[in-house]
Design a protein around this motif. Structure first.
Motif, short mmCIF file in Angstrom:
data_model
loop_
_atom_site.label_atom_id
_atom_site.label_comp_id
_atom_site.label_asym_id
_atom_site.label_seq_id
_atom_site.Cartn_x
_atom_site.Cartn_y
_atom_site.Cartn_z
N LEU A 56 31.02 -23.09 2.89
CA LEU A 56 30.26 -22.11 3.56
C LEU A 56 28.76 -21.75 3.04
O LEU A 56 28.00 -21.77 3.37
CB LEU A 56 31.16 -20.50 3.11
N ALA A 57 29.60 -22.37 1.74
CA ALA A 57 27.28 -22.03 1.28
C ALA A 57 26.94 -23.76 0.89
O ALA A 57 25.56 -23.21 0.82
CB ALA A 57 27.55 -21.56 -0.56
N ARG A 58 27.29 -24.13 1.83
CA ARG A 58 26.29 -25.15 1.70
C ARG A 58 25.23 -24.68 2.46
O ARG A 58 25.90 -24.54 3.69
CB ARG A 58 27.26 -26.40 2.55
N ARG A 74 25.75 -25.25 -4.23
CA ARG A 74 25.66 -23.56 -5.11
C ARG A 74 25.55 -22.84 -3.94
O ARG A 74 25.03 -22.58 -2.89
CB ARG A 74 24.02 -23.61 -6.02
N GLY A 75 26.31 -21.19 -4.53
CA GLY A 75 26.25 -20.21 -3.89
C GLY A 75 25.39 -19.19 -4.70
O GLY A 75 25.15 -18.53 -5.83
N LEU A 76 24.40 -18.18 -4.00
CA LEU A 76 23.80 -17.14 -4.30
C LEU A 76 24.47 -15.87 -3.85
O LEU A 76 24.12 -15.45 -2.63
CB LEU A 76 22.52 -17.06 -4.19
N VAL A 77 24.86 -15.30 -5.15
CA VAL A 77 26.01 -13.62 -4.53
C VAL A 77 25.46 -13.22 -5.22
O VAL A 77 24.45 -12.75 -6.24
CB VAL A 77 27.44 -14.48 -5.21
N VAL A 78 25.59 -11.50 -4.63
CA VAL A 78 25.13 -10.41 -5.00
C VAL A 78 26.50 -9.55 -5.36
O VAL A 78 27.61 -9.53 -4.88
CB VAL A 78 24.50 -9.57 -3.74
#
Length: 548
Positions: free
Chosen positions: A21-23, A36-40
């Protein structure tokens, strides 16, 4: 709570398939996709009734490809009425320098996901941790943009937050405003030009009439007038005054014509009288020339006093006749003498000059009988007047005269005596130059005295003749009496001064005259007053040293 950067493995460990999903694919490049993912993320402790930690509740929201946060921020920041029509507001979340969530359009209906920020912005925001504000080219258009670094819970820079809006509507508004301003200025210029043209025409019409009248008067017309209008402005007043001046000129011209006719009759009547007076004057001048010739041809007398007395007796008689005849001529001619008044005054001045020369001979013969008195404060003026008297010697313009007036004190000597000395020196120098060369005239103050220098670059005086230059009747020229320097020497010595003659460096003659000085404020020129009295100069003061 805070923002964190998750690697692909950490995302899949948190939830299966989360990395997919983060791709995010890199737009326009062959680089592999970034998973890689940017997560709150937020974590809170779970406590029991006693306050002991039982567990941790850990949760987060993936921001990659999640458009809801950026759209809500855009709607919050760029609400209705905050931007000009057509000025699109945009927000972007960057993972490092890669767009992972954005509403910046790439194409119609497509967001610019996977594009990168410019190297300049990356260097300032990610590397230096500073905000970036300014005009930037974002994807495919110019935006007014702002970038700020995103920090994780540990304070490390993991991405950027961007917001901006299209520049084009504001540029168009600027262009429209500038165009309107330029148009207003052009319109104002046109109106001012029309007003200036109207004012100029109202100003130039009266001036053109005045110019036409001036040209008519210059061509000889007598009845031309400016004829001012009924107004009371300055131009109308000028025209009235101009017409009044023309009327006065016409009246004066008529009076001049009448006076000219009367003058012609008077001149005709006086011409015969003037002819007779001129004949008598010519006879007297011939007698004077004969007496001068006798003086030049007479042998040197043994006693200079007897010679001076005899010369004075012989010359003063015809001079008295000359002066008497000149007075009779002026009295007889009356106003008719005006055309020749300059010549009459010149003749009287030259007669007085001859009388001064005769008096100089007597002064040389009997210096102890002559009273001292008088002073001269304006030396430059006396020099210039002497040059005018010697003007016949510089006709042709071949002599260059250099003046250097440095003296500030007056000299204790009468103006006629000093002028006679200067005239002798200047005439000798001019005659030595023969109409071509250079003449120096200098004044200077020196130890309580005033130094006067007359120098030339002529042939100079031979060494064997220098000891005799002040002897009466000694001369190296075929013309001249040889008395000029002798009389000058006597006058200067009688007034407590010295006069020396030498050779000028570079060739020529150098004559130096030293006279006692007197403060110019205490000098009353031409008067034998106590202010002109001065003690005899110190004998130790010598003028034999030249200042050149």
């Amino acid at each position: 709570s805070g923002i964190e950067r998750f690697e692909a493995a950490a995302l899949d460990a948190a939830r299966d398939g989360l990395a997919a999903l983060a791709r995010v694919e890199h737009a326009g490049t062959q680089e592999p996709a970034d998973e890689r993912g940017l997560v709150v993320r937020a974590a809170v402790p779970v406590l029991d009734e006693q306050g002991a930690v039982l567990a941790l509740l850990d949760g987060g929201v993936l921001l990659n490809r999640n458009y809801r946060p950026v759209d809500e921020i855009r709607d919050l920041v760029y609400g209705p009425g905050t931007l000009l029509p057509g000025a699109i507001g945009t927000v972007t979340l960057f993972l490092d320098d890669l767009r992972v969530s954005t509403n910046v359009p790439l194409h119609a209906g497509e967001r610019a996901l996977g594009t990168r920020v410019s190297p300049e912005v990356r260097r300032q925001v990610l590397e230096h941790g500073e905000r970036w504000l300014g005009r930037a080219f974002v994807v495919n258009a110019w935006y007014l943009s702002a970038y700020a670094p995103l920090l994780d819970v540990h304070g490390e820079r993991i991405g950027m937050l961007y917001t901006g809006f299209l520049e084009a509507p504001y540029r168009q508004a600027w262009d429209d405003a500038a165009g309107a301003l330029i148009g207003a200025c052009l319109l104002a210029d046109a109106l001012l030009g029309a007003l200036a043209l109207w004012l100029a025409r109202s100003l130039f019409r009266p001036l053109e009439r005045l110019l036409a009248v001036t040209r008519a008067v210059r061509s000889g017309a007598t009845g031309a007038r400016a004829l001012p209008g009924p107004g009371r402005d300055e131009l109308a007043e000028l025209a009235r005054e101009f017409d009044a001046m023309l009327d006065r000129l016409a009246q004066h011209e008529h009076e001049l014509e009448t006076a000219a006719q009367a003058l012609e009759r008077t001149v005709a009547e006086r011409t015969e009288d003037l002819r007779r007076q001129n004949a008598r004057l010519a006879e007297t001048v011939a007698e004077l020339a004969e007496a001068r010739q006798r003086l030049l041809t007479t042998e040197q007398l043994a006693a200079l006093g007897t010679l001076a007395a005899g010369v004075a007796h012989e010359i003063n008689n015809p001079l008295a006749v000359l002066l008497g005849n000149l007075d009779v001529m002026v009295a007889e001619l009356g106003e008719a003498a005006a055309p020749v008044q300059v010549e009459i005054d010149l003749a009287v001045a030259q007669v007085e000059r001859i009388r001064r020369i005769v008096r100089g001979l007597l002064d040389y013969a009997r210096p102890q009988r002559q009273p001292l008195g008088g002073c001269v404060a304006d030396l430059p003026a006396l020099f210039e007047e002497t040059l005018l008297l010697a003007g016949h010697s510089v006709q042709g313009g071949g002599v260059m005269i250099q003046r250097d007036w440095q003296a500030r004190q007056a000299v204790r000597i009468g103006a006629p005596e000093l002028q006679q000395v200067l005239l002798n020196l200047i005439v000798n120098a001019l005659q030595a130059l023969g109409g071509r060369g250079r003449l120096w005239l200098t004044t200077a103050d020196k130890q309580g005295r005033v130094v006067l220098v007359v120098a030339d670059d002529g042939p100079g005086i031979e060494a064997r003749d220098l000891p005799r230059v002040f002897d009466p009747f000694f001369t190296t020229r075929t013309s001249g009496t040889g008395l000029g320097l002798a009389v000058s020497f006597a006058i200067v010595r009688r007034h407590g001064g010295e006069i020396t003659i030498g050779t000028r460096p570079g060739g020529g003659c150098l004559v130096t005259v030293c006279l006692p000085a007197l403060e110019a404020a205490g000098c009353k020129s031409g008067a034998d007053s106590p202010s002109c009295a001065l003690a005899s100069p110190s004998p130790s003061l010598s003028c034999r040293e030249s200042d050149r």
